[in-house]
Design a protein around this motif. Structure first.
Motif, PDB file in Angstrom:
ATOM      1  N   GLN A   1       6.554  -1.411  -1.652  1.00 28.08           N
ATOM      2  CA  GLN A   1       7.470  -0.866  -0.647  1.00 28.08           C
ATOM      3  C   GLN A   1       6.714  -0.602   0.648  1.00 28.08           C
ATOM      4  O   GLN A   1       5.779   0.199   0.686  1.00 28.08           O
ATOM      5  CB  GLN A   1       8.079   0.431  -1.153  1.00 28.08           C
ATOM      6  CG  GLN A   1       9.177   0.993  -0.276  1.00 28.08           C
ATOM      7  CD  GLN A   1      10.482   0.243  -0.481  1.00 28.08           C
ATOM      8  OE1 GLN A   1      10.969   0.110  -1.596  1.00 28.08           O
ATOM      9  NE2 GLN A   1      11.017  -0.285   0.602  1.00 28.08           N
ATOM     10  N   ASP A   2       7.092  -1.266   1.745  1.00 21.88           N
ATOM     11  CA  ASP A   2       6.413  -1.088   3.022  1.00 21.88           C
ATOM     12  C   ASP A   2       6.965   0.079   3.826  1.00 21.88           C
ATOM     13  O   ASP A   2       6.282   0.617   4.689  1.00 21.88           O
ATOM     14  CB  ASP A   2       6.524  -2.363   3.866  1.00 21.88           C
ATOM     15  CG  ASP A   2       5.690  -3.504   3.304  1.00 21.88           C
ATOM     16  OD1 ASP A   2       4.676  -3.213   2.641  1.00 21.88           O
ATOM     17  OD2 ASP A   2       6.054  -4.673   3.515  1.00 21.88           O
ATOM     18  N   ALA A   3       8.205   0.462   3.587  1.00 21.90           N
ATOM     19  CA  ALA A   3       8.814   1.599   4.269  1.00 21.90           C
ATOM     20  C   ALA A   3       9.346   2.559   3.208  1.00 21.90           C
ATOM     21  O   ALA A   3       9.916   2.142   2.204  1.00 21.90           O
ATOM     22  CB  ALA A   3       9.937   1.147   5.190  1.00 21.90           C
ATOM     23  N   PHE A   4       9.137   3.843   3.426  1.00 24.34           N
ATOM     24  CA  PHE A   4       9.615   4.832   2.454  1.00 24.34           C
ATOM     25  C   PHE A   4       9.752   6.178   3.144  1.00 24.34           C
ATOM     26  O   PHE A   4       9.208   6.416   4.234  1.00 24.34           O
ATOM     27  CB  PHE A   4       8.685   4.935   1.245  1.00 24.34           C
ATOM     28  CG  PHE A   4       7.298   5.432   1.556  1.00 24.34           C
ATOM     29  CD1 PHE A   4       6.976   6.784   1.441  1.00 24.34           C
ATOM     30  CD2 PHE A   4       6.302   4.553   1.967  1.00 24.34           C
ATOM     31  CE1 PHE A   4       5.706   7.252   1.717  1.00 24.34           C
ATOM     32  CE2 PHE A   4       5.021   5.005   2.252  1.00 24.34           C
ATOM     33  CZ  PHE A   4       4.717   6.354   2.126  1.00 24.34           C
TER      34      PHE A   4
ATOM     35  N   LEU B   1       9.792  13.062   5.927  1.00 27.57           N
ATOM     36  CA  LEU B   1       8.865  12.136   6.572  1.00 27.57           C
ATOM     37  C   LEU B   1       9.365  10.718   6.329  1.00 27.57           C
ATOM     38  O   LEU B   1       9.641  10.348   5.178  1.00 27.57           O
ATOM     39  CB  LEU B   1       7.452  12.284   5.998  1.00 27.57           C
ATOM     40  CG  LEU B   1       6.836  13.683   5.938  1.00 27.57           C
ATOM     41  CD1 LEU B   1       5.419  13.590   5.391  1.00 27.57           C
ATOM     42  CD2 LEU B   1       6.844  14.334   7.300  1.00 27.57           C
ATOM     43  N   LEU B   2       9.477   9.953   7.379  1.00 25.20           N
ATOM     44  CA  LEU B   2       9.866   8.549   7.270  1.00 25.20           C
ATOM     45  C   LEU B   2       8.703   7.704   7.764  1.00 25.20           C
ATOM     46  O   LEU B   2       8.228   7.889   8.894  1.00 25.20           O
ATOM     47  CB  LEU B   2      11.118   8.273   8.110  1.00 25.20           C
ATOM     48  CG  LEU B   2      12.361   9.107   7.780  1.00 25.20           C
ATOM     49  CD1 LEU B   2      13.502   8.746   8.726  1.00 25.20           C
ATOM     50  CD2 LEU B   2      12.775   8.917   6.328  1.00 25.20           C
ATOM     51  N   LEU B   3       8.254   6.798   6.928  1.00 28.24           N
ATOM     52  CA  LEU B   3       7.110   5.955   7.258  1.00 28.24           C
ATOM     53  C   LEU B   3       7.505   4.495   7.159  1.00 28.24           C
ATOM     54  O   LEU B   3       8.131   4.082   6.173  1.00 28.24           O
ATOM     55  CB  LEU B   3       5.933   6.225   6.313  1.00 28.24           C
ATOM     56  CG  LEU B   3       5.336   7.639   6.311  1.00 28.24           C
ATOM     57  CD1 LEU B   3       6.041   8.521   5.286  1.00 28.24           C
ATOM     58  CD2 LEU B   3       3.845   7.590   6.007  1.00 28.24           C
ATOM     59  N   ASN B   4       7.118   3.736   8.141  1.00 34.12           N
ATOM     60  CA  ASN B   4       7.410   2.306   8.150  1.00 34.12           C
ATOM     61  C   ASN B   4       6.152   1.559   8.580  1.00 34.12           C
ATOM     62  O   ASN B   4       5.833   1.472   9.762  1.00 34.12           O
ATOM     63  CB  ASN B   4       8.571   1.996   9.107  1.00 34.12           C
ATOM     64  CG  ASN B   4       8.929   0.518   9.096  1.00 34.12           C
ATOM     65  OD1 ASN B   4       8.464  -0.250   8.252  1.00 34.12           O
ATOM     66  ND2 ASN B   4       9.766   0.095  10.029  1.00 34.12           N
ATOM     67  N   GLY B   5       5.438   1.040   7.600  1.00 35.70           N
ATOM     68  CA  GLY B   5       4.237   0.264   7.895  1.00 35.70           C
ATOM     69  C   GLY B   5       4.499  -1.205   8.078  1.00 35.70           C
ATOM     70  O   GLY B   5       3.568  -1.972   8.323  1.00 35.70           O
ATOM     71  N   GLY B   6       5.755  -1.597   7.969  1.00 33.05           N
ATOM     72  CA  GLY B   6       6.108  -3.007   8.088  1.00 33.05           C
ATOM     73  C   GLY B   6       6.301  -3.447   9.528  1.00 33.05           C
ATOM     74  O   GLY B   6       6.286  -2.655  10.467  1.00 33.05           O
TER      75      GLY B   6
ATOM     76  N   VAL C   1       0.817  -1.211   0.000  1.00 31.06           N
ATOM     77  CA  VAL C   1       0.000   0.000   0.000  1.00 31.06           C
ATOM     78  C   VAL C   1       0.856   1.269   0.000  1.00 31.06           C
ATOM     79  O   VAL C   1       0.358   2.372  -0.163  1.00 31.06           O
ATOM     80  CB  VAL C   1      -0.961   0.006   1.209  1.00 31.06           C
ATOM     81  CG1 VAL C   1      -1.953   1.157   1.123  1.00 31.06           C
ATOM     82  CG2 VAL C   1      -1.729  -1.312   1.286  1.00 31.06           C
ATOM     83  N   GLY C   2       2.174   1.122   0.162  1.00 29.37           N
ATOM     84  CA  GLY C   2       3.046   2.283   0.291  1.00 29.37           C
ATOM     85  C   GLY C   2       2.961   3.242  -0.877  1.00 29.37           C
ATOM     86  O   GLY C   2       2.922   4.466  -0.692  1.00 29.37           O
ATOM     87  N   ALA C   3       2.942   2.733  -2.091  1.00 27.05           N
ATOM     88  CA  ALA C   3       2.906   3.613  -3.264  1.00 27.05           C
ATOM     89  C   ALA C   3       1.617   4.425  -3.300  1.00 27.05           C
ATOM     90  O   ALA C   3       1.638   5.619  -3.633  1.00 27.05           O
ATOM     91  CB  ALA C   3       3.060   2.780  -4.539  1.00 27.05           C
TER      92      ALA C   3
END
Length: 710
Positions: free
Chosen positions: A639-642, A655-660, A460-462
């Motif tokens: 990509q789960d983290a971006f 912004l750093l996002l990590n959904g993993g 879902v990252g994209a």
């Protein structure tokens, strides 16, 4: 006693002037993406035809009142004057004279503000032709500026030939006199706007510091403790769930419930009598006092208006107003069987916005609330219904529909903010990105992507990265003003707290055996359904809420916060609480401020205020986790983290996002990066954290924000 507020300074003068679908709305998950080159084109000016000669409604001139109403197919229209609200019989009845094809009017000397009245209309009863006249029905004025309350639960409202006067509220003649004390609109630009969606009654019913007499009313919403709370959060704009006079659905009344949200309009021009101290015009004065007080505090007021359907429901519903005045003039009827309504609202009927009479009602209503009541703008519910063409042609949606263009270009509404819910339930009802560019649109793709990403859905990252950028492939982006309204929760569906505590709806209190409401909330209970005292589950839920809130506030869009979400408001898993006018829906205010989540939202509001120009105008690049600061124009699928790098001149925000489920480490662009936010750390710990120089690591299911030090 009249309240006295200090005069406004530094603001321009205000313009002067004279139930519900029982389930989640159609959204991105259920409809294909629709694109059109027309969405970015300036619509052609197309005026709505005006078949009337005088102002509709009850207009007092200081010596008497002119009553005017519209009906094309009536044979006769009668004005009924009442001395008291409880009187079943009129004290005086007067015929209205036909003026032109659609207008009826009468002037009554000596009648002024406070006078109670209604109409009766005679004409053919031929449902097959769309006509449902019944002179036994007392009707409210479609242009009434005050109504004494809601209809009673009585069979006479729907049964042909039975007099309904005893069960009907009365329309009220209202004057224009009010001391605005120099009121001026705050005039907040879109890029600075932070919306707080709220319910007038639910905001203050349980607030211990609001005077008991004002709780649940317009004046309670504008009370000092609530205003102070909103200002602390960084809110600039309150968006009221429908404040117009409503009528609860008969089915709800039979179950001992009532319509709470307000999406069942009886009077478009009239503030709801239940939100005021009395109903003989006081609701108008108290609404104006609320607006005046909120403006003094620098807060804008938007109102939610429901022009897609009325409180009269389907063919078996009550006759309250439009059906009795001219059913065929106001409603969309099935061309194959005009006894049936075309229903793109899910509520039994649909007003026909392609007809000049309806389009003019909508425009007059918007002008009334903006110019006479001083509201700053509107949210238009199920707005696709307002852009549909004639039913005979299949009712297609067009961004160039006469009503939409008229709203966008009306000079009386030039300073009004317009927000639309860009869908309805009809064919091709999902129209995100296709409304006139002046409008702002609820971006439910943002809501769905944010929920799915932060509950850990892979891939879902994209999509979320695109939503953080303002969904430019759908809404367009001119680098100056955001076009989408970004939100994680609203009145529809789970509250923010329930998104992290429930995976199934719990709606049995609504009396429909849990059939109503959406079955797909994109939620996670993090290991247990409902309240839990497990420390690990509690920590996961708190972090998920912070992640969702931070995503909303740091996106390239207009952030919107649902009322009470900053306080952890729960509805016990009820995702369709439209009929719960009780403690299930009302905000449970804490005895004292200091809640961690409230403080977190206040930090987000301040962060956005300081960095809003950068968030709106900065160039976007994307980072992938790894040993080198690789940037690109998009986030790779899966990509789960971006990371999202927002840069403008020597300014930078990361912004750093990590959904993993695993930690991630990013190589940073050159410079010293100061930590502003980390949803896995409290504020005190963050202030002690040294700047990141080459790399930054973030925990699993976490969002961080860093700023480039000069």
């Amino acid at each position: 006693m009249a309240d006295r507020l200090p005069p406004a300074a530094g603001r321009r003068p205000h313009p002067a002037g004279g139930g519900r679908l029982h389930g989640q709305r159609l959204g991105a998950a259920q409809a294909p993406r629709l694109r059109s080159a027309a969405r970015h084109a300036r619509p052609r000016r197309r005026d709505v035809e005006s078949p009337r000669a005088v102002r509709l409604g009850a207009v007092w001139d200081g010596e008497g009142t002119r009553f005017a109403v519209r009906s094309r197919h009536a044979a006769a229209v009668e004005l009924c004057l009442f001395d008291r609200p409880g009187d079943a019989a009129a004290s005086r009845s007067l015929p209205l004279a036909r003026s032109g094809d659609e207008q009826w009017q009468v002037y009554v000397p000596g009648v002024g503000p406070g006078q109670l009245y209604g109409f009766r209309a005679s004409g053919p009863w031929r449902p097959a032709d769309g006509h449902r006249f019944d002179c036994a029905k007392l009707l409210v004025d479609p242009y009434a500026r005050a109504i004494t309350g809601e209809p009673a639960a009585d069979r006479s409202l729907a049964e042909r030939g039975r007099d309904s006067a005893a069960a009907m509220p009365r329309s009220v003649v209202v004057g224009d006199a009010f001391d605005w004390q120099g009121d001026a609109p705050p005039g907040v630009p879109w890029r600075e706007t932070v919306i707080y969606e709220c319910h007038v009654r639910g905001m203050s019913m349980r607030h211990p510091q609001v005077p008991p007499a004002d709780r649940g009313r317009f004046l309670g919403l504008a009370s000092p403790p609530i205003v102070a709370h909103l200002k602390r959060l960084g809110v600039t704009t309150v968006e009221l769930l429908p404040p117009c006079q409503i009528a609860s659905e008969p089915a709800l009344l039979r179950r001992g419930l009532r319509n709470y949200w307000g999406y069942n309009t009886l009077g478009y021009f009239a503030p709801h009598a239940g939100y005021a101290s009395a109903a003989a015009g006081e609701q108008v004065v108290e609404f104006k006092r609320m607006v005046r007080a909120l403006h003094r505090a620098g807060l804008e007021v938007l109102v939610d208006l429901v022009f897609n359907h009325t409180a009269e429901g389907g063919a078996d519903g009550p006759t309250l107003c439009w059906r009795g005045l001219d059913n065929a003039l106001y409603y969309r009827l099935d061309p194959a069987d005009r006894s049936r309504y075309v229903d793109v609202s899910g509520c039994g009927n649909t007003l026909d916005a392609s007809r000049p009479a309806v389009a003019e009602l909508v425009l007059d209503c918007l002008r009334h609330w903006h110019r006479t009541m001083h509201v700053d703008g509107f949210r238009l519910d199920l707005a696709t219904a307002l852009g549909r063409g004639s039913t005979a042609a299949g009712a297609p949606f067009s961004p160039d529909a006469p009503l939409l263009v008229a709203i966008a270009e009306d000079p009386h509404l030039a300073q009004a903010k317009i927000v639309v819910e860009p869908w309805d339930l009809g064919p091709e009802g999902y129209q995100l990105g296709r409304f006139p560019r002046r409008f702002r649109e609820w971006n439910d793709r943002f809501r769905i992507a944010a929920r799915r990403y932060w509950r850990g859905d892979p891939g879902v990252g994209a999509e979320l990265a695109s939503c953080l950028a303002g969904s430019p492939e759908i809404l367009g982006c001119d680098g100056r003003e955001p076009r989408g309204v970004c939100y994680a929760a609203c009145h529809d569906g789970f509250t923010l707290a329930d998104l992290t505590a429930y995976e199934r709806k719990h709606n049995r209190a609504n009396g429909e055996d849990n059939r109503d409401g959406s079955d797909d909330e994109q939620s996670s209970n993090w290991g247990h359904e409902g309240p839990s005292d497990d420390p690990a589950i509690g920590a996961a839920r708190r972090r998920a809420r912070r992640n969702l809130l931070a995503t909303v506030f740091l996106a390239r869009g207009v952030p919107m916060l649902g009322h009470g979400d900053e306080l952890g408001r729960s509805q016990g898993g009820n995702n369709n609480a439209y009929c719960q006018d009780n403690e299930l829906s009302w905000i449970a205010w804490p005895a004292a401020p200091g809640d961690d989540l409230t403080a977190f939202v206040a930090r987000l509001g301040e962060l956005r205020r300081r960095r809003r120009d950068l968030l709106v105008e900065g160039e976007l690049r994307y980072l992938a986790p790894g040993a080198a600061p690789v940037t690109g124009a998009a986030v790779p699928a899966g990509q789960d983290a971006f990371g999202v790098l927002v840069a403008r001149g020597d300014e930078g925000l990361l912004l750093l996002l990590n959904g993993g489920a695993e930690p991630a480490r990013f190589a940073l662009p050159a410079g010293s990066w100061r930590w502003l936010l980390d949803t896995a750390a409290d504020a005190a710990a963050l202030t002690r954290r040294p700047p990141a120089i080459r790399t930054a690591g973030i925990a699993s299911r976490c969002l961080a924000c860093l700023a480039l030090d000069p």
